[in-house]
Design a protein around this motif. Structure first.
Motif, PDB file in Angstrom:
ATOM      1  N   ASP A 118     -24.603  70.631 -37.642  1.00 22.33           N
ATOM      2  CA  ASP A 118     -23.790  70.909 -36.444  1.00 22.33           C
ATOM      3  C   ASP A 118     -23.217  69.612 -35.876  1.00 22.33           C
ATOM      4  N   LEU A 119     -24.024  68.554 -35.888  1.00 24.61           N
ATOM      5  CA  LEU A 119     -23.569  67.261 -35.383  1.00 24.61           C
ATOM      6  C   LEU A 119     -22.439  66.711 -36.250  1.00 24.61           C
ATOM      7  N   TYR A 120     -22.534  66.898 -37.541  1.00 26.49           N
ATOM      8  CA  TYR A 120     -21.489  66.439 -38.463  1.00 26.49           C
ATOM      9  C   TYR A 120     -20.155  67.093 -38.125  1.00 26.49           C
ATOM     10  N   VAL A 121     -20.187  68.389 -37.851  1.00 22.77           N
ATOM     11  CA  VAL A 121     -18.958  69.116 -37.492  1.00 22.77           C
ATOM     12  C   VAL A 121     -18.380  68.587 -36.180  1.00 22.77           C
ATOM     13  N   LEU A 122     -19.265  68.370 -35.186  1.00 23.84           N
ATOM     14  CA  LEU A 122     -18.807  67.836 -33.895  1.00 23.84           C
ATOM     15  C   LEU A 122     -18.193  66.448 -34.053  1.00 23.84           C
ATOM     16  N   ASN A 123     -18.813  65.600 -34.856  1.00 25.85           N
ATOM     17  CA  ASN A 123     -18.283  64.252 -35.063  1.00 25.85           C
ATOM     18  C   ASN A 123     -16.905  64.273 -35.713  1.00 25.85           C
ATOM     19  N   ARG A 124     -16.717  65.157 -36.663  1.00 26.17           N
ATOM     20  CA  ARG A 124     -15.402  65.280 -37.319  1.00 26.17           C
ATOM     21  C   ARG A 124     -14.350  65.755 -36.319  1.00 26.17           C
ATOM     22  N   ARG A 125     -14.733  66.726 -35.512  1.00 25.66           N
ATOM     23  CA  ARG A 125     -13.789  67.217 -34.499  1.00 25.66           C
ATOM     24  C   ARG A 125     -13.460  66.126 -33.490  1.00 25.66           C
TER      25      ARG A 125
END
Length: 214
Positions: A118-125
């Motif tokens: 989930d953190l990976y997705v947030l960082n990309r966004r």
């Protein structure tokens, strides 16, 4: 016949006693053959164990001990973070891809892996956000993600680590003690929690009193 049965029973018992407390099994694509190191970041990268990796496959076997998070390294390359928790931990995926290595198999590792994804997705966004307002909104989502991870995992070491690593500097000593008291009895026995309580109790003697902390 009885002697044979007794011998077989003894062998079976010895095999069961010899079973490792935690087994970390890896099958990771694009991982070069060589030596992997299992290190403990909170102890300045102290080496806990090492093993060979061949064709992406490797295995660590650890004795019983307090559950802690370790890093798997190949030279200077970071492969994965794993909790040495009772049971079999599976490390899989593709080292050649962003966030390609996944860890699963025990409570803390499953929770950490879900949070990390989930953190990976947030960082990309966040890096792709077109405005400061959008980035600020994503920061708010991160806070919600952290709070949920702590609340959902008060009964495992991942939740403890999240609490101490993300709230350690923003909570008063009294507030931290209150949070630690809400952990499960088993988690309160962890050395990290014992140390955090002692630190908060010392800090309470010097910081301004909070209402209800008497």
């Amino acid at each position: 016949m009885k002697k044979i049965l007794m011998i077989l029973a003894t062998v079976a018992l010895a095999a069961s006693c010899a079973r490792p407390y935690c087994t970390i099994e890896g099958d990771v694509a694009n991982l070069a053959d060589g030596t992997l190191m299992l290190t403990e970041p909170v102890r300045n990268g102290a080496v806990i164990d090492s093993t060979k990796v061949v064709a992406g496959k490797f295995c660590f076997e650890l004795p019983e001990g307090e559950t802690r998070q370790y890093a798997i390294l190949s030279g200077h390359d970071h492969i994965a973070m794993v909790y040495a928790e009772q049971g079999v931990v599976k490390v899989s995926g593709d080292f050649g891809k962003d966030n390609g290595v996944q860890v699963a198999g025990t409570v803390s590792n499953d929770a950490y892996n879900a949070f990390n994804n989930d953190l990976y997705v947030l960082n990309r966004r966040f890096t792709q956000a077109a405005s400061s307002e959008e980035r600020e909104a994503i920061r708010g989502e991160f806070d919600v993600l952290v709070d949920k991870a702590i609340a959902d995992n008060s009964n495992n070491p991942f939740g403890v680590d999240m609490l101490l690593q993300t709230k350690g500097y923003e909570l008063s000593a009294y507030e931290m003690l209150q949070q630690l008291e809400q952990l499960s009895p088993e988690m309160q026995l962890l050395q990290t929690v014992v140390d955090a309580k002692a630190k908060a109790e010392r800090k309470m003697k010097t910081e301004p009193q909070v209402e209800g902390s008497d």
